[in-house]
Design an enzyme around this catalytic site. Structure first.
Site, short mmCIF file in Angstrom:
data_model
loop_
_atom_site.label_atom_id
_atom_site.label_comp_id
_atom_site.label_asym_id
_atom_site.label_seq_id
_atom_site.Cartn_x
_atom_site.Cartn_y
_atom_site.Cartn_z
N HIS A 260 0.84 -1.20 0.00
CA HIS A 260 0.00 0.00 0.00
C HIS A 260 0.87 1.25 0.00
O HIS A 260 2.07 1.17 0.21
CB HIS A 260 -0.94 0.01 1.21
CG HIS A 260 -0.23 0.13 2.52
ND1 HIS A 260 0.36 -0.94 3.14
CD2 HIS A 260 0.00 1.20 3.31
CE1 HIS A 260 0.93 -0.53 4.27
NE2 HIS A 260 0.73 0.77 4.40
N GLU B 261 -8.20 7.89 9.47
CA GLU B 261 -7.69 7.43 8.19
C GLU B 261 -8.80 6.91 7.29
O GLU B 261 -9.91 6.64 7.75
CB GLU B 261 -6.66 6.32 8.39
CG GLU B 261 -7.23 5.09 9.07
CD GLU B 261 -6.18 4.05 9.43
OE1 GLU B 261 -5.02 4.19 9.04
OE2 GLU B 261 -6.55 3.07 10.11
#
Length: 139
Positions: A7, A44
């Site tokens: 990621h 997030e």
């Protein structure tokens, strides 16, 4: 053994603004938002851009800009459409760097937190072939 890219994480001041950028430019699909729950360092959100996992976390922006960047592959036929998307979001689009024919075209832009992104029409195979051609001409 490295299996691939897991990621990318970007620290941003405004999660909602970055959400609009990711969705508006990259067709990102939001798959998670921490909202009021916090299991990480800060609030997030997770997105998928194609099959690439992109995380954004709330925090302070980068102090300065650099040429460090992430480049996403686009089709040359879509180049103008992507340039329009970047422009509509009011992002700071930079002039393309000089290239030789055969290396593809690029749209460079900064988000509001000084992260640089590139939308590029070329591939590594094309770039290496072009460089090999240049070496042959020089010999």
């Amino acid at each position: 053994m490295i299996e691939g890219l897991s990621h990318m994480t970007f620290i941003v001041r405004d999660l909602e603004r970055m959400t609009r950028i990711l969705e508006g430019v990259f067709d990102a699909r939001e798959v998670y938002a921490s909202d009021t729950e916090q299991f990480s360092l800060s609030r997030e959100k997770f997105f998928l851009i194609g099959d690439i996992w992109v995380a954004i976390m709330q925090g302070e922006k980068l102090a300065e800009r650099s040429y460090n960047h992430i480049a996403f592959k686009i089709d040359d036929a879509d180049f103008d459409r992507y340039a329009e998307r970047v422009g509509k979001l009011g992002l700071d689009m930079r002039p393309p760097r000089p290239r030789v024919e055969g290396e593809g075209r690029s749209i460079y832009f900064y988000d509001d937190d000084n992260h640089m992104f590139e939308l590029h029409t070329g591939t590594l195979t094309e770039r290496l072939a072009r460089k090999a051609k240049g070496l042959e001409a020089a010999q």
